[in-house]
Motif scaffolding. Structure first.
Motif, mmCIF file in Angstrom:
data_model
loop_
_atom_site.group_PDB
_atom_site.id
_atom_site.type_symbol
_atom_site.label_atom_id
_atom_site.label_comp_id
_atom_site.label_asym_id
_atom_site.label_seq_id
_atom_site.Cartn_x
_atom_site.Cartn_y
_atom_site.Cartn_z
ATOM 1 N N CYS A 148 35.774 25.943 40.702
ATOM 2 C CA CYS A 148 35.057 27.192 40.452
ATOM 3 C C CYS A 148 33.612 26.953 40.045
ATOM 4 C CB CYS A 148 35.799 27.969 39.373
ATOM 5 S SG CYS A 148 35.010 29.492 38.883
ATOM 6 N N PHE A 201 42.866 29.408 42.447
ATOM 7 C CA PHE A 201 44.121 29.751 41.797
ATOM 8 C C PHE A 201 44.591 28.560 40.975
ATOM 9 C CE2 PHE A 201 43.753 32.137 45.680
ATOM 10 C CZ PHE A 201 44.164 33.412 45.332
ATOM 11 N N GLU A 203 46.448 30.917 29.784
ATOM 12 C CA GLU A 203 45.592 31.756 30.638
ATOM 13 C C GLU A 203 44.218 31.971 30.016
ATOM 14 O OE1 GLU A 203 46.782 35.422 32.878
ATOM 15 O OE2 GLU A 203 48.698 34.968 31.922
ATOM 16 N N SER A 207 39.653 32.232 31.057
ATOM 17 C CA SER A 207 38.806 33.424 30.964
ATOM 18 C C SER A 207 37.338 33.015 31.079
ATOM 19 C CB SER A 207 39.063 34.184 29.660
ATOM 20 O OG SER A 207 38.641 33.430 28.558
ATOM 21 N N GLU A 219 37.670 31.497 46.216
ATOM 22 C CA GLU A 219 38.963 31.887 45.655
ATOM 23 C C GLU A 219 39.638 30.663 45.047
ATOM 24 O OE1 GLU A 219 41.371 35.319 47.377
ATOM 25 O OE2 GLU A 219 40.706 34.179 49.147
ATOM 26 N N ASN A 247 36.168 32.389 37.467
ATOM 27 C CA ASN A 247 36.726 33.175 38.559
ATOM 28 C C ASN A 247 37.971 32.462 39.082
ATOM 29 O OD1 ASN A 247 36.998 35.146 40.521
ATOM 30 N ND2 ASN A 247 35.655 34.076 41.951
ATOM 31 N N VAL A 248 38.978 32.331 38.202
ATOM 32 C CA VAL A 248 40.215 31.635 38.534
ATOM 33 C C VAL A 248 41.374 32.586 38.289
ATOM 34 C CG1 VAL A 248 41.723 29.692 37.970
ATOM 35 C CG2 VAL A 248 39.234 29.394 37.889
ATOM 36 N N LYS A 249 42.241 32.703 39.296
ATOM 37 C CA LYS A 249 43.411 33.567 39.174
ATOM 38 C C LYS A 249 44.614 32.710 38.771
ATOM 39 C CE LYS A 249 41.576 36.489 42.775
ATOM 40 N NZ LYS A 249 40.807 35.830 43.797
ATOM 41 N N PRO A 250 45.216 33.020 37.617
ATOM 42 C CA PRO A 250 46.391 32.249 37.206
ATOM 43 C C PRO A 250 47.635 32.674 37.974
ATOM 44 C CG PRO A 250 45.881 33.917 35.576
ATOM 45 C CD PRO A 250 44.805 33.992 36.611
ATOM 46 N N ILE A 251 48.483 31.712 38.265
ATOM 47 C CA ILE A 251 49.792 31.969 38.852
ATOM 48 C C ILE A 251 50.811 31.445 37.851
ATOM 49 C CG2 ILE A 251 51.377 31.454 40.739
ATOM 50 C CD1 ILE A 251 48.873 30.932 42.476
ATOM 51 N N SER A 261 40.873 23.500 38.546
ATOM 52 C CA SER A 261 40.411 24.826 38.975
ATOM 53 C C SER A 261 39.023 25.141 38.427
ATOM 54 C CB SER A 261 41.424 25.911 38.601
ATOM 55 O OG SER A 261 41.619 25.979 37.214
#
Length: 146
Positions: A93, A102, A111, A115, A100, A118-122, A89
Motif C-alpha cells: 500500500c 487485502f 484490524e 487503519s 487494491e 488503504n488495506v481491506k482486512p479479510i 500489505s
C-alpha cells in the motif's frame, strides 16, 4: 479490435487460503504470482494453476519488484501469520501504491493496525459467522425485548 489488459494479482502466502484464491483467480484474464518462503507450500495450488510461483519472503521489497508489484492492481497478504500479512500489505500500500490491497487476519483485533492504510482486512472468523447467519436467514438473531 479491443485489447483486454491482463490484471496482475500478487498473493503473498501459499496457505490454504492463498492457494485457494490463486486457483480461483487463475485463468480469469489475470496474471497470478504466488510468493511463499516454503517451496513445498506450492503443492496446495491446484493442478491447473497457470500462474507463477516465487520462493521467497513476501515482505522483501526486491523480491516484490521481481514479482511485478510495481504494475500490480491487486495484492493479497495471505500467509498464516497476521503480523507478516500486516507488514506485507502496508508495504504494498505505502511503498508501491497498489490500488487494491487485502490482508488476511485471524485476529480481528489487529484490524486497527491497518487503519489509515488503504488495506481491506479479510477475517475468516467474521466471514464464517456472517455466512452462518445468511444460511440460517437470521433465524438465531438476538431476541428483542420490548
Amino acid at each position: 479490435m479491443f485489447f483486454h489488459k491482463t490484471k496482475t494479482i500478487i498473493i503473498a502466502g501459499a496457505s490454504r487460503f492463498g492457494a485457494g484464491l490463486a486457483g480461483k483467480l487463475s485463468g480469469r484474464n489475470t496474471r497470478i504470482v504466488v510468493i511463499d518462503l516454503n517451496e513445498d507450500a506450492f503443492r496446495k495450488l491446484p493442478d491447473d494453476f497457470g500462474g507463477y510461483q516465487i520462493v521467497g519472503d513476501g515482505t522483501d521489497v526486491d523480491l516484490l519488484k521481481q514479482a511485478g508489484i510495481e504494475s500490480a492492481e491487486v495484492f493479497i497478504a495471505a500467509t498464516d501469520d497476521d503480523n507478516i500479512n500486516i507488514l506485507a500489505s502496508q508495504i504494498a500500500c505505502r511503498i508501491f501504491k497498489v490500488p487494491e490491497v487485502f490482508s488476511r487476519l485471524n485476529d480481528k483485533n489487529k484490524e486497527k493496525l491497518l487503519s489509515g492504510f488503504n488495506v481491506k482486512p479479510i477475517c475468516p472468523f467474521v466471514l464464517s459467522v456472517n455466512e452462518f447467519d445468511r444460511l440460517t436467514e437470521g433465524e438465531y438473531q438476538e431476541a428483542v425485548v420490548s
